[in-house]
Motif scaffolding. Structure first.
Motif, PDB file in Angstrom:
ATOM      1  N   UNK A   1      31.503 -12.494  38.109  1.00 11.13           N
ATOM      2  CA  UNK A   1      31.928 -11.576  37.049  1.00 11.13           C
ATOM      3  C   UNK A   1      32.610 -12.298  35.887  1.00 11.13           C
ATOM      4  N   UNK A   2      32.629 -13.633  35.899  1.00  8.84           N
ATOM      5  CA  UNK A   2      33.092 -14.385  34.735  1.00  8.84           C
ATOM      6  C   UNK A   2      31.924 -14.819  33.847  1.00  8.84           C
ATOM      7  N   UNK A   3      30.721 -14.558  34.285  1.00  9.53           N
ATOM      8  CA  UNK A   3      29.515 -14.983  33.559  1.00  9.53           C
ATOM      9  C   UNK A   3      28.960 -13.830  32.729  1.00  9.53           C
ATOM     10  N   UNK A   4      28.848 -14.045  31.416  1.00  8.54           N
ATOM     11  CA  UNK A   4      28.263 -13.023  30.540  1.00  8.54           C
ATOM     12  C   UNK A   4      26.828 -12.733  30.944  1.00  8.54           C
ATOM     13  N   UNK A   5      26.089 -13.765  31.306  1.00 11.86           N
ATOM     14  CA  UNK A   5      24.693 -13.585  31.711  1.00 11.86           C
ATOM     15  C   UNK A   5      24.604 -12.700  32.946  1.00 11.86           C
ATOM     16  N   UNK A   6      25.413 -12.996  33.967  1.00 11.27           N
ATOM     17  CA  UNK A   6      25.370 -12.229  35.208  1.00 11.27           C
ATOM     18  C   UNK A   6      25.752 -10.770  34.966  1.00 11.27           C
ATOM     19  N   UNK A   7      26.792 -10.548  34.162  1.00 16.70           N
ATOM     20  CA  UNK A   7      27.255  -9.184  33.906  1.00 16.70           C
ATOM     21  C   UNK A   7      26.226  -8.405  33.096  1.00 16.70           C
ATOM     22  N   UNK A   8      25.697  -9.002  32.040  1.00 16.69           N
ATOM     23  CA  UNK A   8      24.716  -8.289  31.207  1.00 16.69           C
ATOM     24  C   UNK A   8      23.440  -7.979  31.982  1.00 16.69           C
ATOM     25  N   UNK A   9      22.998  -8.906  32.815  1.00 21.02           N
ATOM     26  CA  UNK A   9      21.795  -8.642  33.611  1.00 21.02           C
ATOM     27  C   UNK A   9      22.050  -7.514  34.609  1.00 21.02           C
ATOM     28  N   UNK A  10      23.242  -7.502  35.210  1.00 19.81           N
ATOM     29  CA  UNK A  10      23.566  -6.444  36.172  1.00 19.81           C
ATOM     30  C   UNK A  10      23.625  -5.080  35.486  1.00 19.81           C
TER      31      UNK A  10
END
Length: 441
Positions: free
Chosen positions: A57-66
């Motif tokens: 949850x510190x990754x913009x990529x991971x959060x936006x993809x989720x």
């Protein structure tokens, strides 16, 4: 129809008190939770909260993809919020992408990067330690002097004194560098700061539209680095605004000037200052643009009747928090329950700790069977407890008594024992129980 107040909020990271505040306000809550926090499992999630799991949850990529997988877009939320230190900059970027208010990314950077933070503080004419960036702590061959008799080596964007140490020579710095290289540490950009002596004070408060609405001033029993080096558990209390008004008179001008220099206008802050008791001088230490950790939430609520998490949610929604400050007499503070590194077998329960004199709140955080880490840092603990007393002196005595009672009852298998040593420990942990073989009795 007139547009209703915001009712949909995105929370990045788990925050027990933030989620509670949202539920009480009747908000639709979506929480993005990383695997590491999820696996810890010690924060209960209300049934009313929708959870989206992500790798990080510190990754913009991971959060936006989720969010995309869940069909959530820029129009799905009215506010975004986090109290996770390592997500602050990312949430600033995420909020800008979603068109939502939050701490701007450039301001968040000033609160995360300790070298940038101190540069801004110095530029404002405020006292703070000198600091030099170490680009790669695995390679310090180019550093030939510390710049002061003692220096503090810490990650440039760390938290809770993780991998923070005092070095007194270049040789000691190089030994620390070699240790981190052997460990293969992921954090490699560090800062080397001038060592500042004195009492370590804390300030926890609320800002709205540039106005300081509330500030609770306090101090650690021992400075954080002293606690880490000595092995003494971290403890703190907040000063009483009536009985210790001199401290507020001295510190609040420094606090407000520091926040202005760093550009924070809305949100929460946890600041650390060094106080010289001989001269009364205050030196800026660090500041986070989030609610304080440890039991700051609980202690401030008990002492001042201020729910910092609820204030944070209100600010995230663009609402001015309505405070009902009621100061409780006496001393209230929080402290850690700690143990050495190893495998935790057992420790006193929360109910048992609550039965000790003056204890009003307990949280046991490590489950039986978990390994307590050997890496130094103030965040390494078994649990935490809050104590109330008539005076600061009595408060410290009650801390000491709980520690003296708790420590001997912790059953832990230290790391690095031989089989012979483990057998001896087995007998000590279970006295009177026979483990050997007998041909006859």
């Amino acid at each position: 129809m007139e547009n209703a107040s915001p009712r949909r909020i995105l929370i990045v990271g788990l925050d027990r008190y933030g989620m509670r505040a949202c539920v009480r306000l009747g908000l639709e809550v979506t929480v993005v939770c990383g695997t590491a926090v999820w696996d810890q499992g010690h924060i209960a999630i209300p049934d009313e909260v929708t959870v989206i799991r992500v790798d990080d949850h510190t990754s913009a990529e991971a959060v936006l993809m989720a969010l995309a997988r869940a069909g959530l877009t820029s129009g799905s939320f009215d506010a975004v919020y986090t109290t996770a230190e390592d997500s602050l900059v990312m949430v600033g970027l995420l909020a800008a992408h979603l068109g939502l208010p939050a701490v701007p990314p450039d301001v968040a950077v000033r609160f995360r990067d300790k070298s940038v933070q101190k540069r801004e503080i110095r530029a404002a004419g405020l006292a703070t330690a000198g600091a030099v960036v170490v680009d790669d702590v695995h390679d310090v061959a180019g550093i030939t002097e510390l710049g002061s008799a003692k220096a503090v080596l810490k990650p440039v964007a760390g938290a809770a004194t993780e991998r923070t140490s005092v070095v007194s020579s270049v040789a000691e710095l190089r030994r620390r560098s070699e240790e981190y290289r052997r460990q293969g540490t992921r954090q490699r950009t560090f800062v080397l700061e001038e060592f500042v002596r004195g009492e370590e004070w804390i300030a926890d408060g609320v800002l709205f539209e540039g106005e300081l609405l509330f500030c609770a001033l306090g101090r650690y029993g021992d400075p954080c680095l002293t606690a880490v080096d000595s092995g003494r558990p971290l403890n703190f209390r907040h000063f009483d605004p009536a009985d210790e008004s001199w401290a507020y008179d001295r510190a609040l001008p420094v606090v407000t000037a520091s926040l202005a220099a760093l550009g924070l206008r809305d949100g929460m802050f946890h600041m650390e200052l060094f106080h010289d008791p001989e001269t009364g001088a205050l030196t800026f230490g660090e500041c986070a643009a989030r609610r304080g950790g440890a039991l700051v939430q609980e202690v401030v609520h008990a002492k001042f009747n201020v729910d910092l998490a609820a204030c944070a949610i209100q600010v995230a929604l663009g609402r001015r928090p309505e405070l009902d400050v009621r100061i409780r007499p006496g001393a209230i503070g929080g402290a850690y329950l700690t143990a050495g590194p190893g495998l935790l077998l057992d420790c006193p329960s929360a109910d048992q700790v609550m039965a000790r004199p003056g204890v009003e709140f307990v949280r046991i955080e490590r489950p039986v069977g978990e390994r307590t880490p050997a890496v130094s840092g103030t965040d390494h603990r078994i649990g935490q407890f809050m104590v109330a007393a008539g005076t600061a002196e009595e408060l410290q005595q009650r801390f000491d008594k709980v520690w003296a009672w708790f420590g001997p009852q912790v059953k832990i298998v230290p790391d690095g024992l031989t089989s012979r040593e483990l057998r001896a420990l087995q007998s000590a942990l279970r006295p009177g129980v026979r483990f050997g073989d007998a041909l006859w009795r």
